[in-house]
Design an enzyme around this catalytic site. Structure first.
Site, mmCIF file in Angstrom:
data_model
loop_
_atom_site.group_PDB
_atom_site.id
_atom_site.type_symbol
_atom_site.label_atom_id
_atom_site.label_comp_id
_atom_site.label_asym_id
_atom_site.label_seq_id
_atom_site.Cartn_x
_atom_site.Cartn_y
_atom_site.Cartn_z
ATOM 1 N N GLU A 66 16.707 107.631 16.750
ATOM 2 C CA GLU A 66 15.303 107.211 16.691
ATOM 3 C C GLU A 66 14.527 108.039 15.675
ATOM 4 O O GLU A 66 13.681 107.516 14.955
ATOM 5 C CB GLU A 66 14.633 107.296 18.056
ATOM 6 C CG GLU A 66 13.195 106.814 18.005
ATOM 7 C CD GLU A 66 12.676 106.248 19.303
ATOM 8 O OE1 GLU A 66 11.499 105.854 19.302
ATOM 9 O OE2 GLU A 66 13.412 106.187 20.295
ATOM 10 N N THR A 67 14.830 109.319 15.603
ATOM 11 C CA THR A 67 14.173 110.169 14.617
ATOM 12 C C THR A 67 14.445 109.671 13.207
ATOM 13 O O THR A 67 13.524 109.489 12.407
ATOM 14 C CB THR A 67 14.640 111.631 14.771
ATOM 15 O OG1 THR A 67 14.233 112.103 16.050
ATOM 16 C CG2 THR A 67 14.077 112.520 13.672
#
Length: 146
Positions: A66-67
């Site tokens: 997600e980062t």
């Protein structure tokens, strides 16, 4: 930043964020290596990010994914829009018990209102640990100015 606003140095990106890399990324030891709208690369240590059996926690892989996808979306959205994740999934292929994992987020769609990435996370041997996909909404920046 390039003329197309799709490339940014890692240091410039982190400095532009209101809370740098953010508390969770810092706790997990995530480091950005390469940033552009088309491709983002980052690493994360396995140590400290394991579940009770000593294996890399699946949730840790999702945080890394997600980062990386969010960073790519943010670079694509800059300067008029901000990105927020709206969907993520992950398939865990094999375990990692030590070393560092590397995630590579590759853009699969860079639109006006959404951006999507495939993220491949590999271990130190280059073996695929996880495949993830994220979609981010690109929202007008003024929605967050207050």
């Amino acid at each position: 930043m390039s003329e197309r606003n799709d490339e940014m140095s890692v240091d410039d990106y982190i400095a532009s964020m209101p809370q740098g890399m953010g508390g969770l990324n810092e706790k997990m030891g995530i480091e950005l290596v390469e940033i552009s709208a088309e491709r983002v690369v980052g690493t994360m240590p396995v140590e400290g990010n394991t579940q009770p059996y000593g294996l890399l926690h699946g949730g840790a892989s999702v945080v890394l994914a997600e980062t990386l996808g969010s960073v790519g979306s943010a670079v694509h959205a800059h300067p008029d829009r901000l990105s927020v994740g709206i969907d993520i999934n992950a398939t865990h292929h094999r375990s990692a018990t030590s070393g560092t994992v590397t995630g590579v987020a590759t853009a699969i769609h860079l639109g006006r209102t959404t951006a999507a990435y495939e993220i491949v996370i590999t271990d130190d041997r280059g073996k695929r640990v996880c495949t993830s996909r994220i979609t981010c909404a690109l929202l007008p920046r003024e929605r967050f100015d207050s």
